[in-house]
Enzyme design. Structure first.
Site, PDB file in Angstrom:
ATOM      1  N   THR A 100       0.861  -1.181   0.000  1.00 47.10           N
ATOM      2  CA  THR A 100       0.000   0.000   0.000  1.00 47.10           C
ATOM      3  C   THR A 100       0.897   1.231   0.000  1.00 47.10           C
ATOM      4  O   THR A 100       1.565   1.519   1.005  1.00 47.10           O
ATOM      5  CB  THR A 100      -0.928   0.012   1.221  1.00 47.10           C
ATOM      6  OG1 THR A 100      -1.756  -1.149   1.194  1.00 47.10           O
ATOM      7  CG2 THR A 100      -1.815   1.253   1.204  1.00 47.10           C
ATOM      8  N   LYS A 175      -7.085   0.859  -3.970  1.00 42.58           N
ATOM      9  CA  LYS A 175      -6.709   0.538  -2.583  1.00 42.58           C
ATOM     10  C   LYS A 175      -6.838   1.761  -1.688  1.00 42.58           C
ATOM     11  O   LYS A 175      -7.283   1.662  -0.530  1.00 42.58           O
ATOM     12  CB  LYS A 175      -5.286  -0.003  -2.541  1.00 42.58           C
ATOM     13  CG  LYS A 175      -4.781  -0.329  -1.116  1.00 42.58           C
ATOM     14  CD  LYS A 175      -5.675  -1.357  -0.418  1.00 42.58           C
ATOM     15  CE  LYS A 175      -5.297  -1.551   1.065  1.00 42.58           C
ATOM     16  NZ  LYS A 175      -4.033  -2.255   1.252  1.00 42.58           N
ATOM     17  N   LYS A 245      -0.480   5.288   8.627  1.00 41.40           N
ATOM     18  CA  LYS A 245       0.277   5.452   7.382  1.00 41.40           C
ATOM     19  C   LYS A 245      -0.650   5.548   6.181  1.00 41.40           C
ATOM     20  O   LYS A 245      -0.497   6.417   5.311  1.00 41.40           O
ATOM     21  CB  LYS A 245       1.261   4.288   7.233  1.00 41.40           C
ATOM     22  CG  LYS A 245       2.190   4.388   6.027  1.00 41.40           C
ATOM     23  CD  LYS A 245       1.717   3.575   4.821  1.00 41.40           C
ATOM     24  CE  LYS A 245       1.730   2.095   5.095  1.00 41.40           C
ATOM     25  NZ  LYS A 245       1.364   1.313   3.856  1.00 41.40           N
TER      26      LYS A 245
END
Length: 312
Positions: A100, A175, A245
């Site tokens: 990611t 995503k 994050k």
């Protein structure tokens, strides 16, 4: 070792290891870990049956036609893919980043690979460690159709829902949309459970059962309810730091395209506050304990946290 039919894997963490185990059941697997002894132990202990550990990414790339990366952040993806893998890759090797990361990171990797005649896919994953173990991940891919066709069966060893979303960067875009929803749903779940407690709902199991069948339910709520009810936030496979994050990346993406995401921004702040309090390695549902400062009197003893440890 011939590269034909060999699949390489870099990044054997909470997600990567169970994914690699699925690959090893159907393909000849070659792995790289920073510590060669650790990699060899994974192979010899039966965790990755039939797999081989190598000492460098260069050796792995030379041995494989497809190399998968599942790394913790943008800096690591850029370093490993562009500096350690790509310089030694030769056609028809395909590099697949399942991390990611920012969309710009995926595009940068794709452009560098294209310049060397190497196929690249961004193919981030969703589902968590449990679905990784079960081979039930969702995998969102971006890249050329030919590259996707080459690796589709490999990805299907790890995922039950594998889709090509479009050209390079499209998988990462999907995503980030998913992570926006996860972050917002996570905070909604924490707030819902806090409200239930304040309103005097004592039968947590019945509440979980009824909400599971209600319109307001989400996969995140289903996942968070037993964690919050038990108060078992430590030693989690889904630590808060990953959510922090990812929400930072989502907010950066929103700024890049000139839009405001106020609900996401609130979720980002609350997750970041929990990380600042020292809970980065705790479960991603841990913001629940910080939503109401008065909760320290009730949750402190249950979690084994003293007034001094709370930090406020």
């Amino acid at each position: 070792m011939s590269g034909t039919d060999n699949i390489g894997f870099v990044g054997l963490g909470n997600m990567g290891l169970p994914m690699a185990k699925r690959i090893a059941k159907k393909h000849q697997l070659v792995i790289y870990t920073r510590n060669l002894d650790q990699g060899q132990l994974l192979c010899s202990s039966g965790q990755l049956p039939g797999a081989k550990a190598v000492s460098t990414v260069q050796e792995l790339v030379h041995a494989c036609d497809v190399v998968l990366f599942c790394l913790p952040n943008d800096a690591m993806s850029l370093q490993v893919i562009l500096e350690e893998a790509l310089p030694y890759a030769q056609h028809p090797c395909t590099l697949v980043d399942m991390s990611t990361v920012k969309q710009s990171t995926s595009l940068r990797c794709a452009q560098a690979c294209q310049a060397r005649g190497i196929d690249f896919l961004d193919a981030p994953i969703s589902g968590g460690p449990r679905k990784a173990r079960d081979g039930m991940l969702t995998i969102m891919c971006g890249g050329k159709q030919e590259a996707y066709d080459k690796v589709e069966s490999i990805l299907e060893a790890m995922g039950s829902h594998v889709r090509l979303m479009g050209n390079h960067g499209a998988g990462t875009a999907a995503k980030l949309v998913n992570q926006l929803l996860v972050g917002v749903h996570s905070m909604a779940a924490c707030e819902a459970m806090l409200l239930a407690e304040k309103l005097g709902v004592q039968d947590q199991q019945t509440l979980q059962d009824i909400l599971t069948w209600s319109f307001g339910c989400s996969k995140v709520l289903e996942r968070h309810m037993p964690v919050i009810s038990s108060g078992m936030f430590e030693d989690s496979e889904m630590p808060l730091r990953n959510m922090v994050k990812d929400l930072d990346i989502v907010q950066a993406a929103a700024r890049d395209v000139g839009i405001s995401l106020p609900v996401t921004a609130a979720a980002q702040r609350l997750h970041a506050d929990a990380a600042t309090e020292g809970y980065s390695d705790w479960d991603m549902a841990v913001p629940y304990v910080l939503l109401d400062r008065s909760e320290k009197d009730m949750l402190g003893p249950r979690l084994g946290i003293s007034d001094e440890q709370w930090g406020f």
